[in-house]
Scaffold this active site. Structure first.
Site, PDB file in Angstrom:
ATOM      1  N   ASP A  69      34.131  -7.005  -5.383  1.00 34.72           N
ATOM      2  CA  ASP A  69      33.709  -6.987  -6.772  1.00 34.72           C
ATOM      3  C   ASP A  69      33.411  -8.428  -7.109  1.00 34.72           C
ATOM      4  O   ASP A  69      34.265  -9.307  -6.926  1.00 34.72           O
ATOM      5  CB  ASP A  69      34.780  -6.404  -7.699  1.00 34.72           C
ATOM      6  N   LYS A 180      23.525 -20.467   2.360  1.00 32.83           N
ATOM      7  CA  LYS A 180      24.244 -19.719   1.335  1.00 32.83           C
ATOM      8  C   LYS A 180      25.460 -19.014   1.917  1.00 32.83           C
ATOM      9  O   LYS A 180      26.548 -19.022   1.332  1.00 32.83           O
ATOM     10  CB  LYS A 180      23.321 -18.692   0.678  1.00 32.83           C
TER      11      LYS A 180
END
Length: 208
Positions: A69, A180
């Site tokens: 999440d 990233k």
């Protein structure tokens, strides 16, 4: 060390990203997509929602399951959108709509008051019946930075085009995927998760 895990998401971008990040750290791991029903995410924190999703996937598949999440937390908004990041502009809103609403809300806010951070919580749920035994584990990662004034870049998804990582003058969507993946909030959460995944994999191998 071979290990298959189910990722509790229907988002193909996330499955691919998790496979890349995990594969770099743990050769032999396979991240499987989840094809079951989506549970109601009624938690009030990243950790609660991640566990809700991972538990549902583990119960549906009987496999070791992961769920994350994550979201963007903006300082001047008191940490919002936070757990509501994916539906900031409405439950059926697109990434572009969420980003545009957030930028509109901060239209009059200038630097240095555009501070923000990406947060990620990953839950690992091992169902009963496996050699390692039933268990749950939660790992967290935070990627500090600031909001850009307009979207830039074609890599990534979600709020990546408007998030400038701390110490960089480019957005997350302008970073190469390998860069990233080494720096992101998910990468930082995975760094905390890897010892647990390796331990579970070892227990499964020993119990075969």
């Amino acid at each position: 060390m071979a290990l298959e895990v189910v990722l509790a998401t229907h988002n193909a971008h996330k499955v691919a990203e998790f496979q890349r990040i995990l594969g770099e750290r743990m050769p032999g791991i396979t991240v499987l997509p989840y094809d079951g029903p989506s549970p109601v995410e009624d938690g009030t924190s990243f950790a609660e929602n991640a566990l809700i999703k991972a538990r549902a996937a583990a119960a549906h598949t009987g496999r070791i399951s992961l769920a994350d999440d994550s979201g963007i937390c903006v300082d001047v908004l008191g940490g919002a959108p936070g757990i509501f990041s994916a539906r900031w502009a409405g439950s059926l809103a697109s990434d572009e709509a969420n980003v545009r609403l957030l930028l509109d809300q901060l239209a009059d806010v200038k630097r240095p008051d555009r501070g923000a951070s990406f947060h990620c919580t990953i839950a690992l749920v091992v169902p009963e019946g496996l050699p390692s035994g039933a268990e749950e584990f939660v790992a967290e990662g935070r990627w500090p930075g600031a909001l850009a004034y307009e979207p830039r870049g074609s890599h990534g998804f979600g709020y990546d085009p408007v998030f400038e990582p701390e110490g960089r003058e480019v957005t997350a969507a302008e970073l190469l995927p390998e860069v990233k993946n080494a720096e992101s909030h998910r990468a930082r959460a995975f760094a905390a998760l890897m010892p647990e995944l390796e331990r579970v994999a070892s227990a499964l191998s020993a119990g075969e």
